[in-house]
Design an enzyme around this catalytic site. Structure first.
Site, PDB file in Angstrom:
ATOM      1  N   SER A  65       0.850  -1.191   0.000  1.00  0.00           N
ATOM      2  CA  SER A  65       0.000   0.000   0.000  1.00  0.00           C
ATOM      3  C   SER A  65       0.890   1.249   0.000  1.00  0.00           C
ATOM      4  O   SER A  65       1.713   1.427  -0.886  1.00  0.00           O
ATOM      5  CB  SER A  65      -0.941  -0.043   1.204  1.00  0.00           C
ATOM      6  OG  SER A  65      -1.986   0.890   1.059  1.00  0.00           O
TER       7      SER A  65
ATOM      8  N   LYS B  57     -22.606  17.063   7.887  1.00  0.00           N
ATOM      9  CA  LYS B  57     -21.553  17.141   8.902  1.00  0.00           C
ATOM     10  C   LYS B  57     -21.426  15.873   9.740  1.00  0.00           C
ATOM     11  O   LYS B  57     -20.445  15.701  10.460  1.00  0.00           O
ATOM     12  CB  LYS B  57     -21.791  18.339   9.828  1.00  0.00           C
ATOM     13  CG  LYS B  57     -21.472  19.683   9.206  1.00  0.00           C
ATOM     14  CD  LYS B  57     -20.022  19.787   8.789  1.00  0.00           C
ATOM     15  CE  LYS B  57     -19.086  19.837   9.983  1.00  0.00           C
ATOM     16  NZ  LYS B  57     -17.671  19.984   9.565  1.00  0.00           N
TER      17      LYS B  57
END
Length: 286
Positions: free
Chosen positions: A102, A154
């Site tokens: 990764s 949010k």
């Protein structure tokens, strides 16, 4: 004569080739603590600057041993290595130890050559996001959670609320963008060396042997053997390190009065980070 030469300052000696070595090990993440420093741009940059500053060295060796982590920090480290290599006109050898997966592999491709051990693990070219859902738990223990926002999104992916399809779709779209950045970088650096294999960018990972077949690494070997083969038997390796204070890395703003609190807080945070890092290494069987 040899003993006389050893008394001279190093800059006046006619010495054999010395290759600076920078070790990049651990989980890649912003921040970190005094007791568990992270692998990120802030911690790596001084080491890289010091390694590339050696005017007599024809190359820099970078040892990578990382399961990945932050894609941003990984790319910043990659970019700094390439910028310094081009500025100082030095060859970069990257040596993979246990793992360059990764973000660890993103750093590895900064090398002009990537050398792995046959049993190293390389690849995992993908993007992952993991979390937990606690909405059923708080119901069972009778907790009434109250959240007030300005902006309907949010609380996207709030672990204390049931998962929403729109939130997951948004996250997956973001992941695809970051994944494409990673793919483009690998193709740019590895080019025609890459095998035509449909699994290359699926997040799979392989041994160093298979990684060589796929074009993810250039050859199999180890740091000392490769450097001596390229620069002669008398070639030396010089590990680049930074000086430490009494307690290792100094804690910014820490005073004697609150040292115990700082240590306790760092220890607690360190336990969580250690668990997260252990899980990340565990994905690759290490």
């Amino acid at each position: 004569m040899a003993s006389f030469r050893s008394l001279l300052p190093r800059r006046f000696r006619k010495s054999d080739t010395t290759i600076p070595v920078v070790r990049l090990q651990g989980m890649i993440m912003a921040g970190g603590t005094q007791f568990r420093p992270a692998l990120n741009m802030a911690t790596v940059a001084p080491l890289l600057e010091k390694a590339f500053a050696d005017k007599r060295a024809p190359a820099v060796a970078i040892v990578v041993n990382s399961p990945g982590g932050s894609p941003v920090q990984s790319r910043l480290i990659f970019r700094r290595i390439r910028d310094l290599a081009e500025e100082k006109e030095k060859k970069v050898f990257v040596f993979v130890e246990d793992l360059a997966a990764s973000g660890g592999y993103m750093i590895a491709i900064a090398g002009d050559e990537i050398i792995a051990d046959p049993s190293s693990i390389v690849g995992s070219i993908g993007v992952v996001s993991a979390s937990f859902g606690f909405n059923e738990m708080i119901k069972k223990i009778g907790v009434d959670r109250r959240v007030h926002t300005a902006g309907k999104n949010k609380v996207t992916l709030d672990p204390f609320q049931p998962e929403k399809k729109t939130d997951v779709d948004h996250l997956k779209a973001l992941q695809l963008e970051v994944h494409q950045v990673f793919i483009d970088l690998v193709k740019e650096r590895r080019g025609t060396k890459l095998a035509d294999d449909g699994d290359l960018f699926t997040g799979l990972f392989w041994s160093g042997i298979k990684g060589k077949e796929l074009g993810l690494v250039d050859s199999l070997g180890d740091l000392r053997s490769v450097i001596k083969e390229r620069y002669g038997e008398k070639a030396r390796l010089r590990l680049i390190t930074m000086p430490r204070g009494l307690f290792g890395r100094r804690m910014a703003g820490a005073g004697f009065g609150d040292m115990s609190t700082q240590i306790a807080g760092a220890a607690a945070a360190g336990l969580l980070e250690a668990a997260e890092e252990r899980a990340l290494w565990g994905r690759y069987g290490l």
